[in-house]
Scaffold this active site. Sequence first.
Site, PDB file in Angstrom:
ATOM      1  CG  ASP A   1     -11.282 -47.300   6.103  1.00  0.00           C
ATOM      2  OD1 ASP A   1     -11.229 -46.339   5.460  1.00  0.00           O
ATOM      3  OD2 ASP A   1     -11.559 -48.288   6.001  1.00  0.00           O
TER       4      ASP A   1
ATOM      5  CG  ASP B   1     -16.888 -47.009   3.318  1.00  0.00           C
ATOM      6  OD1 ASP B   1     -18.363 -47.397   3.489  1.00  0.00           O
ATOM      7  OD2 ASP B   1     -16.421 -45.994   2.790  1.00  0.00           O
TER       8      ASP B   1
ATOM      9  CG  ASP C   1     -10.793 -52.080   5.433  1.00  0.00           C
ATOM     10  OD1 ASP C   1     -10.402 -50.732   5.137  1.00  0.00           O
ATOM     11  OD2 ASP C   1     -11.775 -52.228   4.505  1.00  0.00           O
TER      12      ASP C   1
END
Length: 226
Positions: A12, A14, A174
């Site tokens: 991922d 961001d 995240d």
Amino acid sequence: MNSLTGYTIAFDLDGTLIETAGDIHRALGEVLSAEGLPPLPMAEVRKLVGGGARLLIQRALQLHGATRNDATLDRLMNDYIAAYAANIASLSHPFPGLDEALDELQGLGATLCVCTNKRTDLSVQLLGTLGMQHRFAAIVGGDAAPNRKPHPDHYIHAIRMAGGDPARSMMVGDSIYDVRTAKAAGAPVAVYAFGYTDTAPDLLGADAVFTHFTELPDLAVHLLLR
């Protein structure tokens, strides 16, 4: 350490690769201000990231008790993207230890790619501005996938775009979007503990949670070769 040649790791963007909250907060604040609304606290913005720009704006408006019709949301999304892209990395940087971890993973033979709900052009711009684009065999935003995260199609498409085999791959993220995507694709998933999520990292259902990127190479070997 065992070789990771033939294995692909999807990241991922961001909150996983890059600490982008400052620039997201900046651009979102401009959009909210134009709507007569105050900026949200940074801590709240960090919980809203992961589903793409449109959902970010919708959720920000909801926190203010506000709603907008689809046409207005489209306009606000375009305004947000313009504000964000105009100075995309002024407040953004890789997380501590990331560069060293990527060096080690690539040294082990792993192929790296990006699987993000951020638009592909913005993802490429951000990573290019930070001098990191060359590390990834593919950068696949939500607009470039058949179905975006948390649908497994996004992950599978990113792995294949990088020349990999989904059966020999893992996800590093995240948020719940990343965990659900990987689980649906039958892939292991590790979660960075200091990313962007409104659920505690250890409650997301990942195969592992790590607190520093120095842990990631050993963790990847364990999850991919177990």
